[in-house]
Design an enzyme around this catalytic site. Structure first.
Site, PDB file in Angstrom:
ATOM      1  N   LYS A 186       0.533  12.785  -0.381  1.00 13.15           N
ATOM      2  CA  LYS A 186       0.406  11.350  -0.129  1.00 13.15           C
ATOM      3  C   LYS A 186      -0.769  11.139   0.820  1.00 13.15           C
ATOM      4  CE  LYS A 186       2.872   7.308   1.577  1.00 13.15           C
ATOM      5  NZ  LYS A 186       4.154   6.788   2.086  1.00 13.15           N
TER       6      LYS A 186
ATOM      7  N   ARG B 100      -1.916   5.875   9.553  1.00 10.56           N
ATOM      8  CA  ARG B 100      -0.987   7.001   9.386  1.00 10.56           C
ATOM      9  C   ARG B 100      -1.733   8.321   9.238  1.00 10.56           C
ATOM     10  NH1 ARG B 100       3.400   3.789   8.496  1.00 10.56           N
ATOM     11  NH2 ARG B 100       3.347   2.191   6.884  1.00 10.56           N
TER      12      ARG B 100
ATOM     13  N   LYS C 293      -0.010  10.577  -4.733  1.00 11.03           N
ATOM     14  CA  LYS C 293      -0.097   9.142  -4.446  1.00 11.03           C
ATOM     15  C   LYS C 293      -1.264   8.859  -3.528  1.00 11.03           C
ATOM     16  CE  LYS C 293       2.625   5.729  -2.063  1.00 11.03           C
ATOM     17  NZ  LYS C 293       3.780   5.492  -1.256  1.00 11.03           N
TER      18      LYS C 293
ATOM     19  N   TYR D 207       4.236  -0.865 -10.675  1.00  9.88           N
ATOM     20  CA  TYR D 207       4.734  -2.241 -10.588  1.00  9.88           C
ATOM     21  C   TYR D 207       4.691  -2.930 -11.950  1.00  9.88           C
ATOM     22  CZ  TYR D 207       4.333  -1.119  -5.710  1.00  9.88           C
ATOM     23  OH  TYR D 207       4.486  -0.486  -4.508  1.00  9.88           O
TER      24      TYR D 207
HETATM   25  C1  PBG Z   1       5.936   4.368   3.038  1.00 12.10           C
HETATM   26  C2  PBG Z   1       5.364   3.965   1.722  1.00 12.10           C
HETATM   27  C3  PBG Z   1       4.159   3.331   1.493  1.00 12.10           C
HETATM   28  C4  PBG Z   1       4.057   3.158   0.129  1.00 12.10           C
HETATM   29  C5  PBG Z   1       5.204   3.678  -0.444  1.00 12.10           C
HETATM   30  N1  PBG Z   1       6.003   4.195   0.563  1.00 12.10           N
HETATM   31  C6  PBG Z   1       3.166   2.771   2.425  1.00 12.10           C
HETATM   32  C7  PBG Z   1       2.435   3.632   3.337  1.00 12.10           C
HETATM   33  O1  PBG Z   1       2.534   4.854   3.330  1.00 12.10           O
HETATM   34  O2  PBG Z   1       1.701   3.056   4.126  1.00 12.10           O
HETATM   35  C8  PBG Z   1       2.918   2.512  -0.563  1.00 12.10           C
HETATM   36  C9  PBG Z   1       3.150   2.131  -1.978  1.00 12.10           C
HETATM   37  C10 PBG Z   1       2.162   1.217  -2.539  1.00 12.10           C
HETATM   38  O3  PBG Z   1       1.104   0.930  -1.954  1.00 12.10           O
HETATM   39  O4  PBG Z   1       2.415   0.734  -3.644  1.00 12.10           O
HETATM   40  N2  PBG Z   1       7.333   4.324   3.028  1.00 12.10           N
END
Ligand code: PBG
Length: 328
Positions: free
Chosen positions: A199, A220, A251, A316
């Site tokens: 991620k 983050r 992701k 989505y």
């Molecule tokens: C954190 C989380 C995020 C997304 C999914 N889970 C946001 C982040 O890490 O800042 C992002 C998903 C998206 O942008 O569609 N729980």
């Protein structure tokens, strides 16, 4: 004389249909769903056209729609009324996410023979007042190991509420092993773990922050991956698989298809890709201007994620894609 004419296989729709390498199917699609504790009726998310925050009461209808569309799964996120430093609402059995899981599990259990996989987001960012994915040490840094204890409790709360798959999205080291151990100790041997393995600290999460009323200041980058690092994504996926992840995820998706492809090559578990909020919003915004064909762009994005090797797609656009795939 031209001895090789690849165009031969592109001559007719029937020929192109015959030689297609990937055929996306609705069963592999997962729809993210946002449940907001304070709402009496659904509220559209401006930066995610077509997507809303929903009250808890909408859960049964959302489950129905997803089952009717024939998609593979739902991923639940929730926005609580009250947040605190430790994200207490996440471990509370009556916290909004756990109530939403219970409502969805009940709706799925209803009529027999109609399956859909119920996934829950396992992360603290929706529940902490500072918006980080874990608890903070006195230094202000996210405290990895203290967070693992809370993730373990959160996992048990979600398993008790009836989640089939827990989506570990917090990017703490050791989170898969910690959660797996907690589940084993309580006998939840069949609850699967979807690890957000690779991620990235991405600008493409922008609209999601609106979707969950995020209070995050800063970023983050001390726990999510640097977009420059491909090998590190592979390492994360490998570690999560070794720790017991049942599914690993990359992701965002399209900007990281190289990582999707390499993880798909290396992993022996199913690979998911999350077409994130900013990727979806890009298509929607351009289509709203008449600059691209919305349906074609969504289908091409899906096809590309599948071609790169992803088995499961979180998007989505899941419900619409399912309908479009039906008449192809
Ligand atoms: C954190 C989380 C995020 C997304 C999914 N889970 C946001 C982040 O890490 O800042 C992002 C998903 C998206 O942008 O569609 N729980």
């Amino acid at each position: 004389m031209i001895s090789h004419r690849p165009r031969r296989l592109r001559t007719t729709p029937a020929m192109r249909r015959l030689v297609r390498e990937v055929r996306p199917h609705r069963a592999e699609l997962v729809l993210p769903v946002f449940i907001h504790e304070d709402l009496a009726e659904a509220r559209p998310i401006a930066s995610l056209p077509g997507v809303s925050q929903h009250p808890l009461a909408d859960v049964p209808a959302l489950v129905e729609r997803a089952i009717d569309a024939g998609i593979g799964g739902l991923m639940l996120f929730a926005i609580p009324s009250v947040r605190d430093a430790r994200g207490s609402g996440a471990v509370d059995p009556d916290g909004i996410l756990n109530r939403a899981i219970r409502a969805a599990a009940d709706a799925i259990d209803g009529p027999p023979g109609r399956g859909i996989v119920l996934m829950a987001d396992l992360c603290l960012d929706e529940f902490t007042d500072h918006g980080h994915c874990g608890v903070l040490a006195p230094t202000g840094d996210v405290d990895n190991d203290a967070t693992l204890d809370i993730y373990a409790q959160m996992a048990l709360a979600q398993a008790r509420a009836g989640a089939h798959v827990l989506g570990l999205s917090g990017m703490m080291d050791g989170q898969v092993a910690a959660v797996r151990a907690a589940l084993e100790a309580e006998g939840f041997t069949d609850v699967a773990l979807l690890a957000y393995a690779a991620k990235y600290a991405s600008a493409f999460y922008g609209p999601f922050r609106e979707a969950v009323d995020s209070q995050l200041e800063g970023d983050r980058r001390t726990y999510q991956l640097d977009p420059a690092n491909g090998r590190e994504g592979l390492r994360e996926a490998e570690l999560d698989e070794l720790e017991g992840a049942d599914i690993v995820m990359v992701k965002p998706a399209l900007p990281y298809l190289d990582v999707v492809a390499e993880v798909a090559q290396a992993s022996r578990v199913p690979v998911a890709a999350y077409h994130v909020s900013g990727e979806y919003a890009q298509i929607e915004a351009a289509a709203a201007h008449g600059w691209i064909d919305r349906r074609a762009a969504h289908l091409e994005a899906l096809t590309s994620m599948r071609r790169a090797g992803a088995d499961i797609i979180v998007t989505y656009a899941a419900l619409e894609l399912a309908a479009w795939l039906e008449d192809m």
